[in-house]
Motif scaffolding. Structure first.
Motif, mmCIF file in Angstrom:
data_model
loop_
_atom_site.group_PDB
_atom_site.id
_atom_site.type_symbol
_atom_site.label_atom_id
_atom_site.label_comp_id
_atom_site.label_asym_id
_atom_site.label_seq_id
_atom_site.Cartn_x
_atom_site.Cartn_y
_atom_site.Cartn_z
ATOM 1 N N LEU A 1 7.203 41.093 11.040
ATOM 2 C CA LEU A 1 8.314 41.954 11.460
ATOM 3 C C LEU A 1 9.110 41.395 12.635
ATOM 4 N N PRO A 2 8.478 40.868 13.701
ATOM 5 C CA PRO A 2 9.288 40.336 14.809
ATOM 6 C C PRO A 2 10.265 39.247 14.373
ATOM 7 N N ASP A 3 9.840 38.361 13.456
ATOM 8 C CA ASP A 3 10.731 37.307 12.981
ATOM 9 C C ASP A 3 11.899 37.891 12.190
ATOM 10 N N VAL A 4 11.614 38.905 11.396
ATOM 11 C CA VAL A 4 12.671 39.549 10.606
ATOM 12 C C VAL A 4 13.704 40.194 11.527
ATOM 13 N N LEU A 5 13.218 40.887 12.542
ATOM 14 C CA LEU A 5 14.131 41.565 13.467
ATOM 15 C C LEU A 5 14.958 40.566 14.269
ATOM 16 N N GLU A 6 14.355 39.445 14.614
ATOM 17 C CA GLU A 6 15.083 38.390 15.328
ATOM 18 C C GLU A 6 16.204 37.837 14.460
ATOM 19 N N ALA A 7 15.896 37.612 13.179
ATOM 20 C CA ALA A 7 16.906 37.111 12.254
ATOM 21 C C ALA A 7 18.011 38.144 12.040
ATOM 22 N N ARG A 8 17.624 39.416 11.921
ATOM 23 C CA ARG A 8 18.628 40.469 11.747
ATOM 24 C C ARG A 8 19.581 40.520 12.928
ATOM 25 N N GLU A 9 19.043 40.433 14.130
ATOM 26 C CA GLU A 9 19.923 40.515 15.301
ATOM 27 C C GLU A 9 20.926 39.361 15.305
ATOM 28 N N ALA A 10 20.442 38.155 15.019
ATOM 29 C CA ALA A 10 21.327 36.998 15.028
ATOM 30 C C ALA A 10 22.411 37.105 13.951
ATOM 31 N N LEU A 11 22.000 37.419 12.732
ATOM 32 C CA LEU A 11 22.945 37.446 11.618
ATOM 33 C C LEU A 11 23.874 38.657 11.658
ATOM 34 N N GLU A 12 23.296 39.841 11.869
ATOM 35 C CA GLU A 12 24.114 41.052 11.765
ATOM 36 C C GLU A 12 25.041 41.241 12.953
ATOM 37 N N THR A 13 24.657 40.734 14.119
ATOM 38 C CA THR A 13 25.566 40.799 15.262
ATOM 39 C C THR A 13 26.815 39.964 14.983
ATOM 40 N N LYS A 14 26.609 38.766 14.444
ATOM 41 C CA LYS A 14 27.757 37.908 14.107
ATOM 42 C C LYS A 14 28.583 38.515 12.991
ATOM 43 N N LEU A 15 27.916 39.106 12.001
ATOM 44 C CA LEU A 15 28.655 39.717 10.899
ATOM 45 C C LEU A 15 29.500 40.898 11.371
ATOM 46 N N ALA A 16 28.986 41.692 12.300
ATOM 47 C CA ALA A 16 29.771 42.810 12.842
ATOM 48 C C ALA A 16 30.998 42.290 13.590
ATOM 49 N N GLU A 17 30.799 41.207 14.330
ATOM 50 C CA GLU A 17 31.917 40.587 15.048
ATOM 51 C C GLU A 17 32.994 40.111 14.071
ATOM 52 N N GLU B 1 14.594 41.592 1.104
ATOM 53 C CA GLU B 1 13.345 42.348 0.935
ATOM 54 C C GLU B 1 12.708 42.639 2.290
ATOM 55 N N ALA B 2 12.701 41.637 3.170
ATOM 56 C CA ALA B 2 12.131 41.827 4.500
ATOM 57 C C ALA B 2 12.959 42.810 5.321
ATOM 58 N N VAL B 3 14.275 42.764 5.160
ATOM 59 C CA VAL B 3 15.158 43.701 5.859
ATOM 60 C C VAL B 3 14.886 45.122 5.391
ATOM 61 N N ALA B 4 14.660 45.291 4.091
ATOM 62 C CA ALA B 4 14.354 46.617 3.550
ATOM 63 C C ALA B 4 13.076 47.163 4.171
ATOM 64 N N GLU B 5 12.082 46.298 4.356
ATOM 65 C CA GLU B 5 10.837 46.723 5.007
ATOM 66 C C GLU B 5 11.109 47.201 6.428
ATOM 67 N N SER B 6 11.915 46.435 7.168
ATOM 68 C CA SER B 6 12.196 46.816 8.555
ATOM 69 C C SER B 6 13.001 48.110 8.605
ATOM 70 N N ARG B 7 13.878 48.306 7.616
ATOM 71 C CA ARG B 7 14.667 49.543 7.550
ATOM 72 C C ARG B 7 13.752 50.745 7.317
ATOM 73 N N ASN B 8 12.858 50.623 6.353
ATOM 74 C CA ASN B 8 11.948 51.723 6.049
ATOM 75 C C ASN B 8 11.041 52.028 7.243
ATOM 76 N N GLU B 9 10.577 50.965 7.889
ATOM 77 C CA GLU B 9 9.708 51.127 9.051
ATOM 78 C C GLU B 9 10.431 51.896 10.149
ATOM 79 N N SER B 10 11.685 51.534 10.402
ATOM 80 C CA SER B 10 12.447 52.169 11.474
ATOM 81 C C SER B 10 12.785 53.619 11.160
ATOM 82 N N LEU B 11 13.263 53.876 9.943
ATOM 83 C CA LEU B 11 13.772 55.209 9.622
ATOM 84 C C LEU B 11 12.687 56.271 9.474
ATOM 85 N N ARG B 12 11.414 55.860 9.418
ATOM 86 C CA ARG B 12 10.375 56.885 9.389
ATOM 87 C C ARG B 12 9.840 57.206 10.788
ATOM 88 N N GLN B 13 10.453 56.603 11.831
ATOM 89 C CA GLN B 13 10.103 56.985 13.189
ATOM 90 C C GLN B 13 10.710 58.367 13.477
#
Length: 239
Positions: A97-113, A173-185
């Motif tokens: 999970l930490p690696d997935v979240l690190e990749a999400r931050e890098a990619l999705e921050t740039k994509l939002a920009e 697939e890994a992003v979907a896992e992180s999404r499910n993990e987060s949204l059930r908090q």
């Protein structure tokens, strides 16, 4: 040549056995969402284990969103079952999970920009549709998972970067896992929806810096999950 049949044996952690007993107890007593489990002290006595083993089993159920522990008020089912994911699979997800979240931050921050610079009216309409769907699902008692997926996909599309979109697809697939993990908090779906609104507003305003900041803040919120606080190691049987 390695003989797989004679590979080292693993001893099930005691709390995994407690998990199975709790699942069986819930089934036998037909427990449903809102019902309370016996107190930890009572469970430990009846099962003949330490309270530490019971506590670790309860934490695993919490991590998976199956129960919630109310301060001073006991442990209650959140769903109509205690069918927990195998611990080994949970451990593996925690590891990556930490690696997935690190990749999400890098990619999705740039994509939002990029989305703030390149979005079309069609892109904006897609994001608004996603947020309406997420809001409706949450209002109906859901977690907004599909709306969340739709929104992030719309932001990716609005970035109009073929290569970055391919990178996102490769970890879908890994992003979907992180999404499910987060949204059930607890409380997370509504918070995520609010953060999505901030991201959309920045993209609508054509502000790349604000969009990147809003997305980075959102992904860092996604990273705050109970799973990463969980220690899957052996429980201390002395307590």
């Amino acid at each position: 040549m390695t003989d797989d049949a004679l590979r080292p044996m693993t001893r099930p952690r005691l709390y995994e056995q407690v998990l199975e007993r709790l699942r069986a107890y819930a089934d036998e007593h037909e427990l449903v969402a809102g019902d309370r489990l016996p107190p930890e002290r009572e469970l430990a006595q009846r099962l003949g284990v330490s309270r530490a083993s019971v506590k670790q089993a309860v934490v695993v159920l919490e991590v998976q969103g199956l129960v919630e522990t109310r301060h001073g008020g006991g442990t209650y089912l959140v769903r109509d079952t205690l069918d927990a994911e195998p611990v080994d699979r949970l451990v593996e997800r925690r590891r990556r999970l930490p690696d997935v979240l690190e990749a999400r931050e890098a990619l999705e921050t740039k994509l939002a920009e990029l989305a703030a610079e390149r979005r079309t009216e069609s892109d904006l309409a897609e994001m608004r549709t996603a947020l309406r769907g997420m809001e409706s699902d949450i209002a109906a008692g859901g977690h907004g998972v599909e709306g969340d997926r739709h929104f992030h996909a719309a932001v990716t599309a609005a970035g109009h970067s073929t290569l970055l979109a391919e990178f996102m697809g490769s970890i879908a697939e890994a992003v979907a896992e992180s999404r499910n993990e987060s949204l059930r908090q607890p409380g997370r779906p509504t918070r995520s929806l609010d953060q999505h609104v901030r991201i959309l507003e920045a993209i609508e305003a054509g502000s790349p810096k604000a969009a990147a900041t809003a997305m980075r803040r959102h992904v860092r919120t996604v990273a705050k999950v109970r799973l990463l606080e969980w220690d899957p190691g052996e429980e201390n049987e002395g307590s």
